[in-house]
Design a protein around this motif. Structure first.
Motif, PDB file in Angstrom:
ATOM      1  N   LEU A 316      42.434  39.846  31.790  1.00 27.50           N
ATOM      2  CA  LEU A 316      41.922  40.295  33.103  1.00 27.50           C
ATOM      3  C   LEU A 316      41.398  39.117  33.573  1.00 27.50           C
ATOM      4  N   ALA A 317      40.849  38.079  32.966  1.00 26.32           N
ATOM      5  CA  ALA A 317      40.178  36.709  33.469  1.00 26.32           C
ATOM      6  C   ALA A 317      41.074  35.942  34.030  1.00 26.32           C
ATOM      7  N   ALA A 318      42.270  36.081  33.827  1.00 22.60           N
ATOM      8  CA  ALA A 318      43.414  34.992  34.007  1.00 22.60           C
ATOM      9  C   ALA A 318      44.023  35.104  35.302  1.00 22.60           C
ATOM     10  N   ARG A 319      43.949  36.500  35.781  1.00 23.79           N
ATOM     11  CA  ARG A 319      44.485  36.798  37.270  1.00 23.79           C
ATOM     12  C   ARG A 319      43.600  36.789  38.357  1.00 23.79           C
ATOM     13  N   ARG A 320      44.187  36.739  39.541  1.00 24.40           N
ATOM     14  CA  ARG A 320      43.226  36.695  40.516  1.00 24.40           C
ATOM     15  C   ARG A 320      43.228  38.208  41.184  1.00 24.40           C
ATOM     16  N   TYR A 321      42.103  38.452  41.945  1.00 25.60           N
ATOM     17  CA  TYR A 321      41.780  39.765  42.470  1.00 25.60           C
ATOM     18  C   TYR A 321      41.579  39.667  44.137  1.00 25.60           C
ATOM     19  N   ALA A 322      41.968  40.812  44.743  1.00 23.67           N
ATOM     20  CA  ALA A 322      42.095  40.775  46.096  1.00 23.67           C
ATOM     21  C   ALA A 322      40.676  40.936  46.567  1.00 23.67           C
ATOM     22  N   ALA A 323      39.558  41.261  46.039  1.00 18.96           N
ATOM     23  CA  ALA A 323      38.368  41.469  46.651  1.00 18.96           C
ATOM     24  C   ALA A 323      37.326  41.203  45.298  1.00 18.96           C
ATOM     25  N   PHE A 403      42.756  45.288  42.454  1.00 19.25           N
ATOM     26  CA  PHE A 403      43.954  45.061  41.839  1.00 19.25           C
ATOM     27  C   PHE A 403      45.272  45.147  42.687  1.00 19.25           C
ATOM     28  N   ARG A 404      45.098  45.466  43.921  1.00 10.67           N
ATOM     29  CA  ARG A 404      46.312  45.442  44.732  1.00 10.67           C
ATOM     30  C   ARG A 404      46.671  43.953  45.154  1.00 10.67           C
ATOM     31  N   THR A 405      48.136  44.239  45.424  1.00 14.50           N
ATOM     32  CA  THR A 405      48.915  42.652  45.560  1.00 14.50           C
ATOM     33  C   THR A 405      49.717  42.958  46.758  1.00 14.50           C
TER      34      THR A 405
END
Length: 415
Positions: A316-323, A403-405
């Motif tokens: 979960l820490a590896a990815r980027r988030y939309a907000a 989580f949206r992309t």
């Protein structure tokens, strides 16, 4: 006679028997020459290949290997790629797969892999081991005569060049282009040298004759390779008229514009009436290029890459988030490897995740987390279907905001 489980890498006889068992398990023609077996042993990584043996007969197979998975934002995580999973029909319902899977996943967690991955031949099997489908693929059949595109199209010289190339040039240019593609595509995985050797006929494991496909390389105006398509064409004529289908084996590009150019090229080929796109991404620009989008008919839309969390804080820490936002997940794990309660503190710049004693916002199992992780499934849809429980009002909407992309994940590669 008691069954025994062992690695096969140290014994040529065990490895050959294991390979034959894989072919039997997948109902492939079992006839393999010693030459093809020797070639496979020499080139393929069998260090984590296990077999269950009934005497000298291999009755179950399992193999894993190291992989890098691209996540949202372009970072990669260490993955335990699972492959060659079979149980011979004569030895089913004895827990052989359960034992092999549990042992391998525990070892992967101990090594520090963040996730496990596989491509599921059958849908119902892997959910009970904590996996969930994380990406989709779509195969289109495109009627070239109906697209409305100009059949006289040619790439403008100012935009670059398209050239037919041979396998040696693919092995030279392809890996660099693919690496740039996959670092920009969530869900994509790395390709080792053996992939390119097999894709170009340099390594041949099967007894069927090798048929050289067409490879077309796109270079930009500066001469830098930016895209590659590999395809084959059948030789069919109907009443003296060509009725050929171009079947795509591989198509990837470093940008949507380059991908569009490769599709445009395929749809302009003389004598090709139909294009079978192979495993395209769900966000491919293909149909948006067509003046008549109904010229493209969906032949298959299906799950493809499956994920299984092994280290939830790390993944979960590896990815980027939309907000920006926080969520507490209460994750259930059917194998007890990665479950627990975790606090995600997310932002577009980065994220942290750690175990917590706070009350949960969402409850879900590892399979549901896998569905949501790369952005393919929305939390709202999963909650509506009972995959996610909302413990705090508004938590599902907050999860979707985080989580949206802009683009759905895609993995084109079988392994």
């Amino acid at each position: 006679m008691a069954l025994s489980t062992r690695f096969v890498v140290d014994s040529a006889a065990d490895t050959d028997t294991w390979i034959r068992a894989v072919h039997t398990g997948f109902l492939s023609p079992p006839a393999l020459t010693q030459e093809s077996l020797d070639e496979r042993r020499a080139r393929q990584d069998f260090r984590r290949a296990r077999g269950v043996f009934d005497g000298d007969r291999c009755v179950a197979t399992f193999r894993s290997f190291d992989q890098r998975l691209t996540v949202v934002g372009g970072a990669t995580v260490a993955a335990n790629a699972v492959s060659a999973v079979t149980v011979t029909a004569t030895h089913r319902r004895r827990g052989l797969l359960s034992g092999l899977m549990a042992t391998d996943l525990a070892e992967a967690k101990e090594r520090g892999d963040a996730v496990a991955t596989l491509v599921a031949a059958e849908y119902p099997i892997y959910g009970r081991f904590g996996f969930g489908p994380a990406t989709m693929v779509t195969t289109w059949h495109v009627d070239g005569a109906r697209t409305g595109l100009d059949p006289r199209w040619a790439l403008p010289e100012s935009e670059g060049t398209l050239a037919f190339v041979d396998g040696a040039e693919v092995r030279e240019a392809g890996p660099g282009v693919h690496e740039r593609f996959r670092l920009g595509q969530a869900g994509a995985i790395d390709r080792n040298p053996l992939f390119w050797e097999r894709a170009t006929g340099e390594a041949r494991f099967d007894i069927t004759p090798w048929q050289e496909p067409f490879h077309v390389l796109y270079r930009d105006a500066d001469g830098v390779p930016q895209g590659l398509v590999t395809f084959s064409v059948d030789d069919r004529w109907d009443a003296g008229r060509p009725a050929n289908t171009a079947s795509v084996r591989d198509l990837f590009a470093t940008s949507p514009a380059v991908e569009a150019t490769l599709w445009r090229f395929l749809l302009s080929l003389d004598w090709v009436m139909t294009v079978d796109t192979g495993r395209t991404g769900p966000d491919s620009p293909l149909t948006l290029l067509l003046p008549d989008a109904r010229a493209a008919v969906v032949h298959q839309h299906a799950d493809f890459l499956w994920l299984r969390p092994l280290d939830i804080p790390r993944m979960l820490a590896a990815r980027r988030y939309a907000a920006e936002g926080e969520l507490v997940f209460d994750v259930r794990d059917p194998l007890g490897l990665a479950g627990g309660r975790f606090l995600l503190d997310a932002s577009p710049q980065g994220a942290s995740c750690a175990p917590t004693g706070r009350e949960p916002d969402l409850t879900l199992d590892t399979g549901a987390l896998s569905r949501m992780y790369l952005g393919d499934s929305s939390a709202a849809r999963l909650a509506t279907s009972g995959w996610i429980g909302e413990e705090t009002t508004g938590a599902v909407a907050r999860a979707d905001l985080l989580f949206r992309t802009g683009h759905r994940p895609w993995c084109p590669d079988i392994f």
